[in-house]
Design an enzyme around this catalytic site. Structure first.
Site, PDB file in Angstrom:
ATOM      1  N   CYS A   1       8.663  63.595 184.824  1.00  0.00           N
ATOM      2  CA  CYS A   1       8.355  64.382 184.706  1.00  0.00           C
ATOM      3  C   CYS A   1       7.392  63.807 186.764  1.00  0.00           C
ATOM      4  O   CYS A   1       7.341  62.624 187.213  1.00  0.00           O
ATOM      5  CB  CYS A   1       6.896  64.420 184.459  1.00  0.00           C
ATOM      6  SG  CYS A   1       5.712  63.350 184.341  1.00  0.00           S
TER       7      CYS A   1
ATOM      8  N   CYS B   1       3.279  59.940 179.128  1.00  0.00           N
ATOM      9  CA  CYS B   1       5.114  59.562 178.810  1.00  0.00           C
ATOM     10  C   CYS B   1       5.164  58.708 178.795  1.00  0.00           C
ATOM     11  O   CYS B   1       4.125  57.802 178.496  1.00  0.00           O
ATOM     12  CB  CYS B   1       5.500  60.234 180.104  1.00  0.00           C
ATOM     13  SG  CYS B   1       4.944  61.672 180.760  1.00  0.00           S
TER      14      CYS B   1
ATOM     15  N   GLU C   1       7.523  56.648 180.555  1.00  0.00           N
ATOM     16  CA  GLU C   1       7.541  55.742 181.628  1.00  0.00           C
ATOM     17  C   GLU C   1       6.103  55.492 181.877  1.00  0.00           C
ATOM     18  O   GLU C   1       5.628  54.209 182.487  1.00  0.00           O
ATOM     19  CB  GLU C   1       7.234  56.616 183.188  1.00  0.00           C
ATOM     20  CG  GLU C   1       8.804  57.729 182.705  1.00  0.00           C
ATOM     21  CD  GLU C   1       9.047  58.753 182.135  1.00  0.00           C
ATOM     22  OE1 GLU C   1       8.027  58.685 181.090  1.00  0.00           O
ATOM     23  OE2 GLU C   1       9.890  59.685 182.103  1.00  0.00           O
TER      24      GLU C   1
ATOM     25  N   ASN D   1       6.665  58.013 174.683  1.00  0.00           N
ATOM     26  CA  ASN D   1       5.199  58.772 174.463  1.00  0.00           C
ATOM     27  C   ASN D   1       4.884  58.738 173.573  1.00  0.00           C
ATOM     28  O   ASN D   1       5.080  58.385 172.611  1.00  0.00           O
ATOM     29  CB  ASN D   1       6.380  60.204 175.119  1.00  0.00           C
ATOM     30  CG  ASN D   1       7.709  60.235 174.233  1.00  0.00           C
ATOM     31  OD1 ASN D   1       8.072  59.987 173.519  1.00  0.00           O
ATOM     32  ND2 ASN D   1       7.563  61.939 174.171  1.00  0.00           N
TER      33      ASN D   1
ATOM     34  N   GLU E   1       2.001  60.915 172.252  1.00  0.00           N
ATOM     35  CA  GLU E   1       1.314  62.546 172.265  1.00  0.00           C
ATOM     36  C   GLU E   1      -0.034  61.969 171.329  1.00  0.00           C
ATOM     37  O   GLU E   1      -0.818  61.578 170.580  1.00  0.00           O
ATOM     38  CB  GLU E   1       2.406  63.177 171.425  1.00  0.00           C
ATOM     39  CG  GLU E   1       3.804  63.272 172.977  1.00  0.00           C
ATOM     40  CD  GLU E   1       4.359  64.461 171.791  1.00  0.00           C
ATOM     41  OE1 GLU E   1       4.338  65.087 170.507  1.00  0.00           O
ATOM     42  OE2 GLU E   1       5.080  65.409 172.127  1.00  0.00           O
TER      43      GLU E   1
ATOM     44  N   CYS F   1       4.690  61.089 186.511  1.00  0.00           N
ATOM     45  CA  CYS F   1       5.100  59.642 186.369  1.00  0.00           C
ATOM     46  C   CYS F   1       6.087  58.635 187.985  1.00  0.00           C
ATOM     47  O   CYS F   1       6.438  58.052 188.563  1.00  0.00           O
ATOM     48  CB  CYS F   1       6.329  59.908 185.241  1.00  0.00           C
ATOM     49  SG  CYS F   1       5.112  60.001 183.567  1.00  0.00           S
TER      50      CYS F   1
HETATM   51  N1  THU Z   1       8.102  63.241 178.459  1.00  0.00           N
HETATM   52  C1  THU Z   1       8.212  62.590 178.590  1.00  0.00           C
HETATM   53  O1  THU Z   1       7.557  60.936 178.570  1.00  0.00           O
HETATM   54  N2  THU Z   1       8.643  61.398 179.610  1.00  0.00           N
HETATM   55  C2  THU Z   1       9.453  62.579 180.866  1.00  0.00           C
HETATM   56  O2  THU Z   1      10.143  61.787 181.679  1.00  0.00           O
HETATM   57  C3  THU Z   1       9.281  63.892 180.501  1.00  0.00           C
HETATM   58  C4  THU Z   1       8.585  64.206 179.361  1.00  0.00           C
HETATM   59  C5  THU Z   1       7.130  63.245 177.457  1.00  0.00           C
HETATM   60  C6  THU Z   1       6.099  64.264 177.097  1.00  0.00           C
HETATM   61  C7  THU Z   1       6.039  64.640 175.819  1.00  0.00           C
HETATM   62  O3  THU Z   1       5.268  63.626 174.754  1.00  0.00           O
HETATM   63  C8  THU Z   1       7.399  64.779 175.196  1.00  0.00           C
HETATM   64  O4  THU Z   1       8.320  64.412 175.904  1.00  0.00           O
HETATM   65  C9  THU Z   1       7.735  66.701 175.954  1.00  0.00           C
HETATM   66  O5  THU Z   1       7.162  66.603 176.801  1.00  0.00           O
END
Ligand code: THU
Length: 132
Positions: free
Chosen positions: A86, A53, A55, A42, A44, A89
């Site tokens: 999520c 994310c 994925e 991920n 941010e 994704c």
């Molecule tokens: N996140 C992911 O990268 N993948 C997931 O399946 C769930 C959430 C990340 C997004 C954000 O950077 C952090 O997790 C918190 O939501």
């Protein structure tokens, strides 16, 4: 490649996560139909909304290098619960391979396996569109 090998790649990928806001590092390892593995973490952003994310990072890397069919994805987060993808994704993965397998891994290394169709029943897809 075994599930465990794919999971280890996802764990390694989570170490590159850019997560100054949530501190929730996620790693993904996407196995493509040609046997190659695309990794993701991920990434941010200060806007929060621009966060990507793990994925989708892996999917975009795969597609941008010519790979559009996927077999499995392993998703790891250092969490006491299984890290499931999520909704956004799920939809992005389903665009390319709705029948793929999704391995959700928690901090102690245990994992659960789903078919993507289980996670995204009655999905929207290109079959609804008529561009002719
Ligand atoms: N996140 C992911 O990268 N993948 C997931 O399946 C769930 C959430 C990340 C997004 C954000 O950077 C952090 O997790 C918190 O939501």
């Amino acid at each position: 490649m075994t599930d465990r090998e794919l999971i280890n790649i996802a764990i390694e990928a989570s170490k590159n996560a850019y997560v100054p806001y949530s501190r929730f590092a996620v790693g993904a390892a996407l196995e493509c139909s040609d046997g190659t593995v695309s990794t993701g973490c991920n990434v941010e952003n200060a806007t929060l909304g621009c966060t990507i994310c793990a994925e989708r990072t892996a999917v975009c890397k795969a597609v941008s290098t010519g790979r559009r069919k996927f077999r499995r994805i392993a998703i790891y987060a250092e969490s006491s619960d299984y890290c499931t993808p999520c909704g956004m994704c799920r939809q992005v993965l389903a665009e390319f391979s709705p029948d793929m397998e999704v391995l959700c891994v928690r901090a102690d290394g245990r994992y659960v396996s789903y078919k993507l169709r289980q996670l995204l029943p009655a999905m929207f897809s290109s079959k609804f569109l008529d561009y002719e």
